[in-house]
Design a protein around this motif. Structure first.
Motif, PDB file in Angstrom:
ATOM      1  N   UNK A  30       0.851  -1.191   0.000  1.00 48.47           N
ATOM      2  CA  UNK A  30       0.000   0.000   0.000  1.00 48.47           C
ATOM      3  C   UNK A  30       0.885   1.239   0.000  1.00 48.47           C
ATOM      4  N   UNK A  31       0.277   2.414   0.080  1.00 54.24           N
ATOM      5  CA  UNK A  31       1.043   3.662   0.012  1.00 54.24           C
ATOM      6  C   UNK A  31       2.017   3.790   1.188  1.00 54.24           C
ATOM      7  N   UNK A  32       1.665   3.281   2.358  1.00 50.12           N
ATOM      8  CA  UNK A  32       2.573   3.361   3.504  1.00 50.12           C
ATOM      9  C   UNK A  32       3.846   2.559   3.254  1.00 50.12           C
ATOM     10  N   UNK A  33       3.713   1.365   2.676  1.00 47.34           N
ATOM     11  CA  UNK A  33       4.890   0.556   2.346  1.00 47.34           C
ATOM     12  C   UNK A  33       5.707   1.216   1.247  1.00 47.34           C
ATOM     13  N   UNK A  57      10.366  10.539   5.465  1.00 47.64           N
ATOM     14  CA  UNK A  57       9.222  11.018   4.688  1.00 47.64           C
ATOM     15  C   UNK A  57       7.917  10.579   5.347  1.00 47.64           C
ATOM     16  N   UNK A  58       7.864   9.345   5.810  1.00 47.55           N
ATOM     17  CA  UNK A  58       6.648   8.864   6.464  1.00 47.55           C
ATOM     18  C   UNK A  58       6.345   9.701   7.703  1.00 47.55           C
ATOM     19  N   UNK A  59       7.365  10.030   8.479  1.00 51.18           N
ATOM     20  CA  UNK A  59       7.194  10.882   9.658  1.00 51.18           C
ATOM     21  C   UNK A  59       6.617  12.242   9.253  1.00 51.18           C
ATOM     22  N   UNK A  60       7.012  12.748   8.113  1.00 47.87           N
ATOM     23  CA  UNK A  60       6.590  14.056   7.626  1.00 47.87           C
ATOM     24  C   UNK A  60       5.134  14.070   7.147  1.00 47.87           C
ATOM     25  N   UNK A  61       4.642  12.942   6.628  1.00 50.32           N
ATOM     26  CA  UNK A  61       3.334  12.947   5.962  1.00 50.32           C
ATOM     27  C   UNK A  61       2.219  12.176   6.669  1.00 50.32           C
ATOM     28  N   UNK A  62       2.552  11.271   7.599  1.00 48.09           N
ATOM     29  CA  UNK A  62       1.537  10.347   8.130  1.00 48.09           C
ATOM     30  C   UNK A  62       1.535  10.336   9.656  1.00 48.09           C
ATOM     31  N   UNK A  63       0.340  10.361  10.231  1.00 47.11           N
ATOM     32  CA  UNK A  63       0.162  10.295  11.675  1.00 47.11           C
ATOM     33  C   UNK A  63      -0.340   8.898  12.042  1.00 47.11           C
ATOM     34  N   UNK A  64       0.526   8.022  12.589  1.00 48.38           N
ATOM     35  CA  UNK A  64       0.089   6.664  12.913  1.00 48.38           C
ATOM     36  C   UNK A  64      -0.810   6.583  14.142  1.00 48.38           C
ATOM     37  N   UNK A  65      -0.865   7.625  14.955  1.00 45.45           N
ATOM     38  CA  UNK A  65      -1.777   7.637  16.095  1.00 45.45           C
ATOM     39  C   UNK A  65      -3.210   7.816  15.594  1.00 45.45           C
ATOM     40  N   UNK A  66      -3.403   8.773  14.684  1.00 48.68           N
ATOM     41  CA  UNK A  66      -4.731   9.030  14.120  1.00 48.68           C
ATOM     42  C   UNK A  66      -4.999   8.199  12.869  1.00 48.68           C
ATOM     43  N   UNK A  67      -3.968   7.488  12.410  1.00 48.77           N
ATOM     44  CA  UNK A  67      -4.054   6.598  11.248  1.00 48.77           C
ATOM     45  C   UNK A  67      -4.547   7.335  10.001  1.00 48.77           C
ATOM     46  N   UNK A  68      -3.881   8.469   9.727  1.00 50.83           N
ATOM     47  CA  UNK A  68      -4.251   9.255   8.555  1.00 50.83           C
ATOM     48  C   UNK A  68      -3.091  10.177   8.159  1.00 50.83           C
ATOM     49  N   UNK A  87      -6.353   6.343  -1.718  1.00 50.40           N
ATOM     50  CA  UNK A  87      -5.265   6.077  -0.768  1.00 50.40           C
ATOM     51  C   UNK A  87      -5.207   7.077   0.382  1.00 50.40           C
ATOM     52  N   UNK A  88      -5.685   8.277   0.202  1.00 56.96           N
ATOM     53  CA  UNK A  88      -5.642   9.265   1.291  1.00 56.96           C
ATOM     54  C   UNK A  88      -6.513   8.818   2.459  1.00 56.96           C
ATOM     55  N   UNK A  89      -7.733   8.426   2.174  1.00 52.91           N
ATOM     56  CA  UNK A  89      -8.664   8.019   3.228  1.00 52.91           C
ATOM     57  C   UNK A  89      -8.571   6.537   3.567  1.00 52.91           C
ATOM     58  N   UNK A  90      -7.905   5.778   2.708  1.00 52.89           N
ATOM     59  CA  UNK A  90      -7.716   4.347   2.939  1.00 52.89           C
ATOM     60  C   UNK A  90      -6.241   3.997   2.701  1.00 52.89           C
ATOM     61  N   UNK A  91      -5.349   4.382   3.624  1.00 50.46           N
ATOM     62  CA  UNK A  91      -3.919   4.164   3.390  1.00 50.46           C
ATOM     63  C   UNK A  91      -3.525   2.693   3.219  1.00 50.46           C
ATOM     64  N   UNK A  92      -4.389   1.796   3.649  1.00 54.10           N
ATOM     65  CA  UNK A  92      -4.077   0.375   3.502  1.00 54.10           C
ATOM     66  C   UNK A  92      -4.598  -0.197   2.185  1.00 54.10           C
ATOM     67  N   UNK A  93      -5.146   0.647   1.336  1.00 58.04           N
ATOM     68  CA  UNK A  93      -5.631   0.238   0.017  1.00 58.04           C
ATOM     69  C   UNK A  93      -4.456  -0.298  -0.802  1.00 58.04           C
TER      70      UNK A  93
END
Length: 143
Positions: A30-33, A57-68, A87-93
């Motif tokens: 998915x986009x996170x990987x 980059x992941x730290x810059x763009x994604x909040x894993x606490x809020x999962x978004x 992918x924005x609303x479903x990062x695990x897509x």
């Protein structure tokens, strides 16, 4: 294996690394990987993430606490089969073969950028959630 292209619009990254990354990803990715793989490429090439205040980059763009993704990150994804991938609303897509993603970081249209998690909070949230266990580059980053 799938071929995915990601274009990142961020001036300081583009100067050092270019703007388009072509990735070979395993089925189910998915986009996170994909972003984690870009982080791996950045670490190999530069030794560290080149933007002050962020570890990846992941730290810059994604909040894993809020999962978004953060509000100031603009993204669009499409594939040969679909003009839009959610992918924005479903990062695990799951990304399809031939997917193209455009990420615009720290968008100027964001009135007040959403605060980014401190790295310690970011890393702890990634480490504790089993869904993120394959994000090896970000899990293995040290403070």
């Amino acid at each position: 294996m799938k071929k995915v292209r990601i274009e990142i619009k961020e001036t300081s990254l583009n100067k050092r690394l270019g703007s388009v990354f072509t990735l070979a990803l395993y089925d189910g990715a998915n986009i996170l990987y994909a972003i984690d793989k870009i982080d791996w490429l950045i670490m190999r090439r530069l030794g560290r993430f080149p933007i002050d205040g962020f570890k990846s980059l992941l730290h810059m763009v994604y909040n894993p606490v809020r999962k978004r993704f953060y509000e100031q990150v603009i993204m669009h994804a499409c594939s040969p089969k679909s003009a839009f991938l959610p992918i924005r609303n479903q990062p695990e897509f799951e990304l399809e073969d031939g997917t193209f993603v455009r990420l615009i970081l720290m968008a100027v249209c964001a009135d007040a950028p959403e605060p980014v998690l401190k790295y310690e909070e970011f890393h702890e949230a990634l480490s504790e959630d089993p869904r993120f266990k394959n994000l090896k580059t970000n899990i293995n980053l040290s403070d």
